[in-house]
Design an enzyme around this catalytic site. Structure first.
Site, short mmCIF file in Angstrom:
data_model
loop_
_atom_site.label_atom_id
_atom_site.label_comp_id
_atom_site.label_asym_id
_atom_site.label_seq_id
_atom_site.Cartn_x
_atom_site.Cartn_y
_atom_site.Cartn_z
N ASN A 30 53.40 46.42 38.51
CA ASN A 30 54.79 46.61 38.91
C ASN A 30 55.43 45.24 39.08
OD1 ASN A 30 54.42 49.44 39.13
ND2 ASN A 30 53.57 49.19 41.17
N HIS A 46 49.68 41.57 41.11
CA HIS A 46 48.41 42.29 41.15
C HIS A 46 48.41 43.35 40.05
CE1 HIS A 46 51.23 44.38 43.84
NE2 HIS A 46 50.55 45.50 43.60
#
Length: 112
Positions: A86, A99
């Site tokens: 994201n 991440h």
């Protein structure tokens, strides 16, 4: 490292997490809100706010993380999996430290 970043605090062991992989550059731990039977995060120890902030200097680190994803997924018994990064608030990012989500282990994942 960012003093107010939860992933930086996990990387430095200031906050506990269910880590199952760690080296000098990357940690992997189980997501606290899994969306699949297996759901873990690959997080660099270097604080980078999002994928949009990456440049050529991050190429080796990003490549390492992407190559590590299938190895760790296999160790956790996944024969197939999905990855997701994201990026930015509009992209669904909640923790502003890059991440990679890795998840799988069921037939419940929506087709996209």
């Amino acid at each position: 490292m960012s003093a107010d970043c939860i992933f930086c605090k996990i990387a430095s062991d200031d906050i506990p997490a269910k880590k199952f992989y760690e080296d000098e550059e990357v940690i992997a731990f189980h997501d606290i809100r899994p969306i699949a039977p297996v759901h873990f995060l690959l997080v660099p120890k270097l604080h980078i706010g999002s994928l949009a902030e990456c440049d050529q200097a991050h190429q080796d680190l990003l490549g390492k993380m992407l190559l590590l994803a299938p190895k760790l997924a296999a160790q956790l018994g996944l024969k197939g999996f999905r990855t997701m990064i994201n990026t930015g608030r509009e992209g669904g990012q909640e923790v502003f430290h890059i991440h990679i989500h890795v998840f799988g282990g069921g037939e419940t994942l929506p087709k996209i």
